[in-house]
Design a protein around this motif. Structure first.
Motif, PDB file in Angstrom:
ATOM      1  N   UNK A   1      43.592 -32.236  28.424  1.00 12.99           N
ATOM      2  CA  UNK A   1      44.220 -31.973  27.499  1.00 12.99           C
ATOM      3  C   UNK A   1      43.382 -30.299  27.101  1.00 12.99           C
ATOM      4  N   UNK A   2      44.148 -29.527  26.635  1.00 11.45           N
ATOM      5  CA  UNK A   2      43.229 -27.974  27.122  1.00 11.45           C
ATOM      6  C   UNK A   2      42.192 -28.467  25.961  1.00 11.45           C
TER       7      UNK A   2
ATOM      8  N   UNK B   1      43.906 -26.053  17.801  1.00 11.01           N
ATOM      9  CA  UNK B   1      45.449 -25.643  17.994  1.00 11.01           C
ATOM     10  C   UNK B   1      45.579 -24.724  19.206  1.00 11.01           C
ATOM     11  N   UNK B   2      46.710 -25.270  20.414  1.00 15.79           N
ATOM     12  CA  UNK B   2      47.193 -25.260  21.318  1.00 15.79           C
ATOM     13  C   UNK B   2      46.882 -24.474  22.091  1.00 15.79           C
ATOM     14  N   UNK B   3      47.552 -23.343  21.506  1.00 14.67           N
ATOM     15  CA  UNK B   3      48.026 -21.846  21.392  1.00 14.67           C
ATOM     16  C   UNK B   3      46.720 -21.061  21.272  1.00 14.67           C
ATOM     17  N   UNK B   4      46.079 -21.249  20.404  1.00 17.27           N
ATOM     18  CA  UNK B   4      44.683 -20.764  20.822  1.00 17.27           C
ATOM     19  C   UNK B   4      43.332 -21.025  21.443  1.00 17.27           C
ATOM     20  N   UNK B   5      43.886 -22.625  22.098  1.00 15.86           N
ATOM     21  CA  UNK B   5      43.126 -22.946  23.274  1.00 15.86           C
ATOM     22  C   UNK B   5      43.177 -22.329  24.235  1.00 15.86           C
TER      23      UNK B   5
ATOM     24  N   UNK C   1      48.763 -30.611  28.561  1.00 19.27           N
ATOM     25  CA  UNK C   1      49.420 -30.409  26.869  1.00 19.27           C
ATOM     26  C   UNK C   1      50.028 -29.452  26.474  1.00 19.27           C
ATOM     27  N   UNK C   2      49.625 -28.252  27.567  1.00 20.86           N
ATOM     28  CA  UNK C   2      50.207 -26.684  27.522  1.00 20.86           C
ATOM     29  C   UNK C   2      50.103 -26.347  28.717  1.00 20.86           C
ATOM     30  N   UNK C   3      50.960 -25.291  28.674  1.00 25.45           N
ATOM     31  CA  UNK C   3      51.009 -24.310  30.394  1.00 25.45           C
ATOM     32  C   UNK C   3      49.814 -23.805  30.664  1.00 25.45           C
TER      33      UNK C   3
END
Length: 203
Positions: free
Chosen positions: A180-181, A133-137, A166-168
């Motif tokens: 990718x994060x 999951x992006x936020x957890x990553x 794919x994330x800030x």
């Protein structure tokens, strides 16, 4: 992420790992993980240790390992793998969902990172798709960049700028490594399996 969100992410990942383990064949259980000299079975055993280990048990294991943290973690995982059935290990992981107990001296940020990295340690070598999951990553990447032991990511990647596509998220200064994060998280955790997914670094 706040504390409630981090615990929710830990719970979700523990449940996903338990579901994945439930679906494994015996051959997959004994397949090498991304952790050197650890089988999938050993990683699963390690994931049961934190939420269920008492301070006294941790102290005894630390003394037995002659004060070497990595040796203690390895021995504890191997002991659990040898004494618990596959079903018992999965059951212990499921029991930890909803628990707010951490391993002695462990922080919530470390628990969040640990379960997400080890989920990939199991899934990637088996060819199983278990997206982080992006936020957890992002939270895990922040933690890995900030801590020293055991990965020393900031020192190892000094002179490089890591950028998630794919994330800030970004860290460091210098020649860019991007991707990718989740691939960056694994890189920061000392894994090389996701290097082919990154630009600016040679596999």
């Amino acid at each position: 992420m706040d504390t409630t969100e981090k615990w929710a992410a830990v719970d979700k990942e523990r449940a996903r790992v338990a579901d994945l383990l439930d679906d494994l064949s015996e051959v997959e259980w004994t397949h090498p993980s991304l952790c050197e000299n650890w089988r999938v079975l050993d990683v699963a055993a390690h994931l049961t240790a934190g939420p269920h280990m008492s301070v006294l048990a941790a102290l005894k294991a630390f003394v037995k390992a002659r004060g070497n943290f990595n040796r203690m973690v390895y021995a504890t995982a191997k002991d659990l793998a040898a004494t618990k059935t596959r079903a018992e290990l999965v059951g212990l992981i499921r029991q930890s969902v909803g628990s707010r107990r951490l391993a002695p001296s462990q922080s919530l940020d470390n628990a969040l990172m640990d379960v997400h990295v080890h989920a990939q340690d199991i899934a990637i070598p088996l060819g199983r798709h278990l997206p982080m999951p992006v936020e957890a990553a992002v939270a895990s990447a922040d933690h890995l960049w900030e801590i020293g032991f055991p990965f020393h990511a900031r020192r190892k990647w000094s002179g490089r700028r890591l950028i998630a596509t794919d994330a800030e998220w970004s860290a460091g200064e210098g020649a860019e490594i991007s991707g990718p994060i989740e691939a960056l998280v694994m890189l920061l955790a000392g894994r090389t399996a996701t290097v082919p997914r990154l630009s600016g670094i040679t596999p």
